[in-house]
Motif scaffolding. Structure first.
Motif, PDB file in Angstrom:
ATOM      1  N   LEU A 108      47.526  41.454  39.359  1.00 16.19           N
ATOM      2  CA  LEU A 108      46.133  41.500  39.576  1.00 16.19           C
ATOM      3  C   LEU A 108      45.774  42.287  40.806  1.00 16.19           C
ATOM      4  O   LEU A 108      44.827  43.056  40.657  1.00 16.19           O
ATOM      5  N   ARG A 109      46.493  42.334  41.791  1.00 22.63           N
ATOM      6  CA  ARG A 109      46.122  42.951  43.051  1.00 22.63           C
ATOM      7  C   ARG A 109      46.395  44.397  42.912  1.00 22.63           C
ATOM      8  O   ARG A 109      45.569  45.205  43.407  1.00 22.63           O
ATOM      9  N   GLN A 110      47.205  44.868  42.225  1.00 21.86           N
ATOM     10  CA  GLN A 110      47.380  46.536  41.791  1.00 21.86           C
ATOM     11  C   GLN A 110      46.201  46.874  40.790  1.00 21.86           C
ATOM     12  O   GLN A 110      45.597  47.995  41.062  1.00 21.86           O
ATOM     13  N   CYS A 111      45.821  46.053  40.028  1.00 21.63           N
ATOM     14  CA  CYS A 111      44.706  46.513  39.175  1.00 21.63           C
ATOM     15  C   CYS A 111      43.328  46.600  40.020  1.00 21.63           C
ATOM     16  O   CYS A 111      42.675  47.685  39.972  1.00 21.63           O
ATOM     17  N   TYR A 112      43.281  45.647  41.166  1.00 23.40           N
ATOM     18  CA  TYR A 112      41.894  45.646  41.855  1.00 23.40           C
ATOM     19  C   TYR A 112      42.184  46.998  42.711  1.00 23.40           C
ATOM     20  O   TYR A 112      41.033  47.596  42.849  1.00 23.40           O
ATOM     21  N   ASP A 113      43.256  47.268  43.081  1.00 24.74           N
ATOM     22  CA  ASP A 113      43.301  48.733  44.110  1.00 24.74           C
ATOM     23  C   ASP A 113      43.307  49.882  43.141  1.00 24.74           C
ATOM     24  O   ASP A 113      42.626  50.896  43.704  1.00 24.74           O
ATOM     25  N   ARG A 114      43.853  49.932  42.102  1.00 20.07           N
ATOM     26  CA  ARG A 114      43.624  51.036  41.100  1.00 20.07           C
ATOM     27  C   ARG A 114      42.587  51.489  40.315  1.00 20.07           C
ATOM     28  O   ARG A 114      42.361  52.585  39.904  1.00 20.07           O
ATOM     29  N   PHE A 115      42.010  50.300  40.058  1.00 25.64           N
ATOM     30  CA  PHE A 115      40.732  50.443  38.885  1.00 25.64           C
ATOM     31  C   PHE A 115      39.484  50.007  39.507  1.00 25.64           C
ATOM     32  O   PHE A 115      39.102  48.737  39.274  1.00 25.64           O
ATOM     33  N   PRO A 116      38.812  50.541  40.567  1.00 28.39           N
ATOM     34  CA  PRO A 116      37.682  50.122  41.319  1.00 28.39           C
ATOM     35  C   PRO A 116      36.661  49.715  40.216  1.00 28.39           C
ATOM     36  O   PRO A 116      35.535  49.356  40.592  1.00 28.39           O
ATOM     37  N   ASN A 117      36.700  50.546  38.967  1.00 20.65           N
ATOM     38  CA  ASN A 117      35.388  50.339  38.039  1.00 20.65           C
ATOM     39  C   ASN A 117      35.600  49.245  36.821  1.00 20.65           C
ATOM     40  O   ASN A 117      34.947  49.031  35.927  1.00 20.65           O
ATOM     41  N   LEU A 118      36.864  48.779  37.210  1.00 23.12           N
ATOM     42  CA  LEU A 118      37.144  47.534  36.370  1.00 23.12           C
ATOM     43  C   LEU A 118      37.192  46.180  36.899  1.00 23.12           C
ATOM     44  O   LEU A 118      37.406  45.863  37.905  1.00 23.12           O
ATOM     45  N   LYS A 119      36.294  45.282  35.997  1.00 15.34           N
ATOM     46  CA  LYS A 119      36.082  43.812  36.729  1.00 15.34           C
ATOM     47  C   LYS A 119      37.138  43.116  35.692  1.00 15.34           C
ATOM     48  O   LYS A 119      37.296  43.136  34.459  1.00 15.34           O
ATOM     49  N   ILE A 120      37.817  42.268  36.547  1.00 15.04           N
ATOM     50  CA  ILE A 120      38.817  41.110  35.954  1.00 15.04           C
ATOM     51  C   ILE A 120      38.363  39.637  36.100  1.00 15.04           C
ATOM     52  O   ILE A 120      38.167  39.442  37.092  1.00 15.04           O
ATOM     53  N   VAL A 121      38.185  38.882  35.050  1.00 15.22           N
ATOM     54  CA  VAL A 121      37.895  37.551  34.950  1.00 15.22           C
ATOM     55  C   VAL A 121      39.150  36.855  34.369  1.00 15.22           C
ATOM     56  O   VAL A 121      39.381  37.113  33.339  1.00 15.22           O
ATOM     57  N   PHE A 122      39.765  35.881  35.123  1.00 13.68           N
ATOM     58  CA  PHE A 122      40.763  35.309  34.629  1.00 13.68           C
ATOM     59  C   PHE A 122      40.792  33.738  34.707  1.00 13.68           C
ATOM     60  O   PHE A 122      40.038  33.273  35.688  1.00 13.68           O
ATOM     61  N   THR A 123      41.312  33.017  33.865  1.00  8.44           N
ATOM     62  CA  THR A 123      41.398  31.475  33.998  1.00  8.44           C
ATOM     63  C   THR A 123      42.852  31.093  34.446  1.00  8.44           C
ATOM     64  O   THR A 123      43.932  31.680  34.153  1.00  8.44           O
ATOM     65  N   LEU A 137      46.288  38.037  46.890  1.00 10.56           N
ATOM     66  CA  LEU A 137      44.804  38.013  46.334  1.00 10.56           C
ATOM     67  C   LEU A 137      43.927  37.329  47.534  1.00 10.56           C
ATOM     68  O   LEU A 137      42.432  37.313  47.069  1.00 10.56           O
ATOM     69  N   GLY A 138      44.350  36.769  48.440  1.00  8.06           N
ATOM     70  CA  GLY A 138      43.444  35.961  49.279  1.00  8.06           C
ATOM     71  C   GLY A 138      42.246  36.797  49.631  1.00  8.06           C
ATOM     72  O   GLY A 138      41.108  36.067  49.633  1.00  8.06           O
ATOM     73  N   ASP A 139      42.048  38.144  50.196  1.00 10.14           N
ATOM     74  CA  ASP A 139      41.132  38.583  50.513  1.00 10.14           C
ATOM     75  C   ASP A 139      40.055  39.327  49.532  1.00 10.14           C
ATOM     76  O   ASP A 139      39.077  39.944  49.528  1.00 10.14           O
ATOM     77  N   VAL A 140      40.567  39.210  48.162  1.00 10.21           N
ATOM     78  CA  VAL A 140      39.936  40.094  47.017  1.00 10.21           C
ATOM     79  C   VAL A 140      39.294  38.853  46.246  1.00 10.21           C
ATOM     80  O   VAL A 140      38.462  39.143  45.187  1.00 10.21           O
ATOM     81  N   VAL A 141      39.874  37.979  45.721  1.00  6.15           N
ATOM     82  CA  VAL A 141      39.650  36.996  44.563  1.00  6.15           C
ATOM     83  C   VAL A 141      38.595  36.041  45.196  1.00  6.15           C
ATOM     84  O   VAL A 141      38.534  35.856  45.956  1.00  6.15           O
ATOM     85  N   LYS A 142      37.541  35.756  44.015  1.00  9.73           N
ATOM     86  CA  LYS A 142      36.617  34.670  44.158  1.00  9.73           C
ATOM     87  C   LYS A 142      36.876  33.743  43.187  1.00  9.73           C
ATOM     88  O   LYS A 142      37.241  34.094  42.029  1.00  9.73           O
ATOM     89  N   SER A 143      37.003  32.462  43.891  1.00  8.72           N
ATOM     90  CA  SER A 143      37.451  31.264  42.936  1.00  8.72           C
ATOM     91  C   SER A 143      36.637  30.463  42.701  1.00  8.72           C
ATOM     92  O   SER A 143      35.743  29.962  43.382  1.00  8.72           O
TER      93      SER A 143
END
Length: 393
Positions: A108-123, A137-143
Motif C-alpha cells: 500500500l505504501r508503494q502504491c501511495y508513493d508511485r501512483f499519486p493520482n490513485l486513491k485507495i480505500v481499504f478495510t 503507513l503511519g504518516d500517510v494513512v487516515k484510519s
C-alpha cells in the motif's frame, strides 16, 4: 481485469444498505489512503460498496472494488494490480480484507508513493494497529472505525424514521426535550429489548438464525482476526476460546488472572495478552479504575455488546449486566469509561459519574450523579432514560 469489473458492477448494483452510516459523511474522502477498521459483521464490505454506489454508480470504471479473498492475489501483488487499474483510467481502488494479502502494508505504501493520482480505500479488522504495527503507513494513512448499529440506527431501520445523533453534552443538557421529540413519533422502549438481543450486528436482517450466525462470527473473530493477524499458532486457539468462554460466563467482574491462567494452562502474562486480543477483536471491553490502563489488570471485564451475552450458552443473563454492557458499549465510541464505586456505576471522561438503574429501582438522588434509568420514557433533571444514550452515534 474484465472479470473484476463485472464482479464490481454486479455487487454495486445489488448493494442495498438499509441504513446510511454516519461514517460516510465523517470521512475526508479527499485523502489518498483511507483505512476503515471494524469488528467482523458490522458491515465494512457493504459500506465500501455503498460508497461506490453513492459516488460513482454501477458503470463508472474509475472506481473498482476488489476482495483479497480472490485467488488471483495468490499470484499477483497489489502494486501490480493497481498499476494496471490506473493505466485503464482507474482513480479509486476499494480493497476489502486487505490483511489477507502478505506484505499488504508495504505494498500500500508503494502504491501511495508511485501512483499519486490513485486513491485507495481499504478495510481491515479492528485487531489491526494500522500505525503502530505498520510504521510505513503511519504518516500517510487516515484510519476510521465502523461500529455496529447504534440503538438510533436500529430504531431508524425498524421504523423508517431519520432520527439524528446527539453529543453527550446535548443529551445531558436537553434530554427531556430530545426524548419528547422522539416520543412524538415512536415509542423507543418498544424496540429497545430487540436491540439489546440482536440489533448491534447488521446481519440480523438476513433470513438466517441470528444466534447461530453470531456464534459463527465470534469464532471467525478468534480464528481469523486474532490468530491470523497476531500470527498465533493454531495449537493455542482452544486456549483463547476457553478464556473467552470463561470470561463470558463469569459475567462482568474483576478477572482472577491466576485462576484463569490455571484454567487454560498458561502464564499470567499470556492470559493478559489474550485478554487484550479479545478486546481488540471487540469481543470484550476492559473497564479500568480511573487513571489505570493496560497492561494492568482491568477492574471489570464485560462483553463488548449485549448481543454477545445472549448468544453464549449456558449463560444466565442478568438484566443489570445487560444494561451496563449497553451503556459502556454506546459511550465507548467517543468517551473514556472507567470503573465506578459503591455510589455510581461508571466514571465518564474522568469527571462525570453515572449510575445505571433498573426498572422500579427507587433512586436516592445524589445531585452529583447522573442516573441512566431503564424503562423510563422521559427523564427529569439528572435522571435520563437509558435508551437515549443509544443516540450518541
Amino acid at each position: 481485469m474484465e472479470s473484476f469489473y463485472r464482479t464490481h458492477a454486479y455487487l454495486v448494483e445489488h448493494t442495498n444498505a438499509p441504513v446510511r452510516r454516519d461514517l460516510m459523511d465523517e470521512i475526508d474522502w479527499s485523502d489518498r489512503l483511507i483505512g476503515i477498521k471494524g469488528t467482523r459483521g458490522v458491515g465494512k464490505t457493504t459500506f465500501l460498496l455503498q460508497y461506490a454506489k453513492e459516488k460513482f454508480g454501477t458503470d463508472d470504471r474509475s472506481c473498482l472494488f476488489i476482495n483479497m479473498n480472490n485467488f488471483y492475489f495468490s499470484g499477483h501483488g497489489i502494486v501490480e494490480f493497481a498499476a494496471e487499474f490506473q493505466n485503464r483510467g482507474g482513480k479509486v481502488l476499494l480493497i476489502d480484507q486487505v490483511f489477507k494479502h502478505p506484505g499488504w502494508s508495504r505494498e500500500l505504501r508503494q502504491c501511495y508513493d508511485r501512483f499519486p493520482n490513485l486513491k485507495i480505500v481499504f478495510t481491515g479488522s479492528s485487531v489491526m494497529r494500522l500505525k503502530e504495527e505498520n510504521p510505513e503507513l503511519g504518516d500517510v494513512v487516515k484510519s476510521y472505525n465502523l461500529r455496529g448499529f447504534s440503538f438510533r440506527e436500529f430504531l431508524n431501520l425498524q421504523t423508517g424514521m431519520k432520527f439524528h445523533s446527539f453529543t453527550l453534552e446535548e443529551i445531558l443538557a436537553k434530554h427531556e426535550q430530545i426524548a419528547r421529540g422522539v416520543l412524538a413519533k415512536v415509542r423507543p422502549l418498544d424496540y429497545f429489548q430487540d436491540y439489546l438481543h440482536h440489533g448491534f450486528y447488521p446481519f440480523f436482517l438476513e433470513k438466517r438464525n441470528f444466534s447461530e450466525n453470531l456464534l459463527k462470527t465470534m469464532n471467525m473473530m478468534v480464528e481469523v482476526d486474532i490468530l491470523l493477524i497476531k500470527q498465533i499458532e493454531l495449537k493455542y486457539l482452544s486456549k483463547i476460546k476457553k478464556l473467552f468462554y470463561l470470561l463470558a460466563v463469569d459475567g462482568p467482574q474483576a478477572p482472577n488472572i491466576s485462576q484463569l491462567a490455571c484454567d487454560i494452562q498458561t502464564s499470567r502474562a499470556t492470559v493478559m495478552n489474550y485478554i487484550k486480543y479479545l478486546a481488540d477483536a471487540r469481543l470484550i471491553n476492559m473497564v479500568y479504575p480511573n487513571g489505570e490502563e493496560f497492561p494492568k489488570k482491568p477492574g471489570v471485564i464485560m462483553m463488548h455488546n449485549p448481543n454477545l451475552m445472549y448468544s453464549i450458552y449456558p449463560i444466565k443473563v442478568e438484566q443489570l449486566d445487560i444494561l451496563n454492557t449497553f451503556f459502556v458499549n454506546t459511550l465507548w465510541k467517543d468517551h473514556r469509561v472507567n470503573q465506578g464505586n459503591k455510589n455510581y456505576s461508571f466514571l465518564v471522561d474522568g469527571s462525570m459519574p453515572f449510575k445505571i438503574c433498573t426498572e422500579g429501582l427507587r433512586i436516592k438522588n445524589n445531585p452529583d450523579v447522573t442516573y441512566a434509568v431503564h424503562r423510563a420514557e422521559v427523564g427529569r433533571g439528572n435522571q435520563i432514560p437509558l435508551w437515549l444514550f443509544g443516540f450518541l452515534y
